[in-house]
Design an enzyme around this catalytic site. Structure first.
Site, PDB file in Angstrom:
ATOM      1  N   GLY A   1       0.800  -1.223   0.000  1.00  0.00           N
ATOM      2  CA  GLY A   1       0.000   0.000   0.000  1.00  0.00           C
ATOM      3  C   GLY A   1       0.822   1.257   0.000  1.00  0.00           C
TER       4      GLY A   1
ATOM      5  N   GLY B   1      -6.905  13.625 -36.610  1.00  0.00           N
ATOM      6  CA  GLY B   1      -7.295  13.881 -35.236  1.00  0.00           C
ATOM      7  C   GLY B   1      -6.136  14.276 -34.350  1.00  0.00           C
ATOM      8  N   ALA B   2      -4.944  13.812 -34.690  1.00  0.00           N
ATOM      9  CA  ALA B   2      -3.772  14.164 -33.888  1.00  0.00           C
ATOM     10  C   ALA B   2      -3.494  15.663 -33.952  1.00  0.00           C
ATOM     11  CB  ALA B   2      -2.557  13.376 -34.363  1.00  0.00           C
TER      12      ALA B   2
END
Length: 528
Positions: A184, A418-419
């Site tokens: 943890g 799109g880049a």
């Protein structure tokens, strides 16, 4: 008669003996549990907690808190082992003259394991850092939860995680892994802004090699599973990896010099002898005109920023994109840049995640963004699609759209599909978009576009190769010339590459007072 005159003279000498006793106790606390424990730490190639603190802070400025703290646990022999500090040194000091808080696990005491008192000390220094509006640095070298204290130790971690999240984007949080950080305990560094690791001494994992082998049958060393290079180059957990502690801590200091103390301040400025109007003539020869030829974007950054100095984040991970802190005319900026020398600078899952995180960090701490674009698109492939390039690419889109700091886009060569949009285009809110005369902004490359748009004409032509060449040239002439986007207002100006530095500095100066009002909401729901 005054109170002083009425007090017996023995009180004075008695107080002197108390003070001498206190001095001796403090000296004992600073020395640590034993010389043998210190030698064992050094034999592993590691500094002690206090040596690390001395290296981190300006000389003589560190003030320790709760140095005399001791645990109150009983059972399993703990009642007979109650060393001062309980295995963690906390306090505050100055780094380059500015207040910084820190905690440092002392592996010589209980292996740096976290118990109730140990955790409460860390909670204390994190709360003080939040109240003072100053960065907090965790020097991590601990064996996890103190098993003898059971669930109390686990609750201590919960308090740390809660504070990590509460302070996220409020004060800079830096984790420096200088030993084991398992179970943890590894989640606190993951919640902070930057993670530093050192080769040979840092290990960070949720389950160690023994558990991995028992459950999966895989045989692996601690270093291969969770060492500095594993997390710097493969998992992306570590932003920085070093060969020794001293150089690591030097760069922690350097990073702090480029960050504001909190989200209500601007990053510190610095004097520079690099003229703001310096021409960058070297860029004319450094970047090839042919969009298919590669080059190293780092050299572009070096030519543009103050004195060629920049501080790269995640240098070994997601290497097809560069993220760096630098200064322009003395002011800190965050630079996001495609790297044509690695897979042509395409965007993929790792590059999208890396850049998105960096954009969010810069936005949180009022660091303006400069985006250098030379991108052919997103990386195609079954692996990319099945591993979520859509949602990971959306993280970068979300980060840019959500950013309120000054944003400048500079298109060097190609910017396809799109880049192009994702790399902080005008359509998603960049404040100023500039381009070199070598820019090609289009849905896709001319060859691919011609094969789609003119597929029938090419197929029916007497000489398909000649027809393809002619139609590609026609497509470039009509839709991909360097002024097409400027004519439509999608680029503010096409500039001489030699003017790059001065134009960026001028735009940043104009935007220094930028203010944005966001819609009222608890928070956005960014892509997973």
């Amino acid at each position: 008669m005054s109170i002083t005159e009425d007090r017996p003279t023995w009180t004075q000498s008695h107080l002197r003996s108390y003070t001498a006793e206190l001095s001796e106790l403090r000296d004992s606390v600073v020395r640590g549990p034993s010389e043998a424990a210190t030698e064992a730490q050094h034999a592993k190639g590691k500094l002690t907690a206090r040596e690390r603190i001395e290296h981190l802070f300006d000389e003589g400025t560190f003030t320790e808190l709760e140095g005399l703290r001791r645990h109150r646990a009983t059972g399993f022999g703990l009642e007979n082992r109650r060393p001062h500090t309980d295995g963690v040194v906390i306090g505050w000091g100055l780094v380059h003259g500015r207040t910084v808080f820190a905690y440092a696990h002392d592996f010589r005491i209980f292996g740096g394991a976290l118990g109730e008192a140990h955790a409460e000390k860390i909670h204390k220094v994190m709360d003080l850092a939040e109240a003072a509006g100053a960065p907090v640095v965790g020097l991590c070298d601990g064996a996890g939860a103190r098993i003898q204290e059971g669930v109390t130790a686990l609750a201590g971690y919960g308090g740390i995680f809660q504070r990590n999240v509460r302070n996220s984007g409020v004060i800079p949080q830096i984790s420096v892994i200088l030993g084991p950080c398992a179970g943890g305990a590894a989640y606190s560094p993951a919640l902070t802004d930057f993670v530093f690791m050192v080769r040979g001494i840092s290990q960070m994992f949720i389950t160690g090699p023994d558990v991995v082998q028992a459950v999966t049958g895989e045989v692996i060393t601690q270093d291969a599973l969770g060492g500095a290079d594993a997390h710097a180059a493969t998992s992306g957990v570590a932003a920085f990896a070093y060969d020794d502690e001293q150089s690591c801590l030097d760069d922690v200091r350097f990073l702090l010099s480029m960050l504001p103390s909190n989200n209500r301040e601007l990053p510190p400025t610095a004097e520079t002898d690099d003229p703001a109007d310096r021409r960058t003539e070297a860029l004319l020869d450094l970047v090839p005109g042919d969009p298919n030829r590669s080059y190293d974007m780092r050299k572009v950054i070096e030519e543009v920023v103050d004195n060629g100095e920049y501080f790269e984040v995640h240098e070994l991970w997601g290497t097809n994109i560069l993220c760096a802190l630098a200064r322009l005319d003395g002011h800190v900026v965050g630079i996001v840049a495609n790297q044509p020398s690695v897979t042509a600078g395409v965007l993929d899952i790792h590059a999208s995640e890396k850049a998105a995180r960096f954009v969010q960090t810069c936005d949180a701490f009022n660091i303006p963004l400069v985006t250098l674009v030379d991108v052919p698109g997103f990386l195609p492939g079954v692996d990319q699609e099945h591993n979520g390039i859509i949602r990971h690419g959306a993280k970068l889109l979300y980060a840019y759209c959500n950013a309120t700091v000054p944003r400048i886009q500079l298109i060097l060569r190609k910017a396809y599909g799109g880049a192009y949009i994702v790399m902080d285009s005008r359509s998603i809110g960049t404040d100023v978009s500039l381009a070199w005369p070598s820019n090609e902004i289009a849905v896709m490359g001319a060859e691919g576009a011609a094969n789609v748009v003119f597929r029938r004409q090419i197929a029916e032509a007497d000489d398909p190769d000649e027809a393809r060449t002619r139609l590609v040239k026609e497509y470039k002439t009509e839709l991909m010339h360097p002024y097409y986007a400027a004519e439509r207002g999608l680029v503010d100006d096409v500039i001489d590459p030699a003017e790059t530095r001065s134009r960026l500095i001028g735009a940043l100066a104009m935007l220094r007072g930028k203010q944005v009002t966001l819609p009222s909401r608890k928070h956005g729901n960014q892509p997973q």
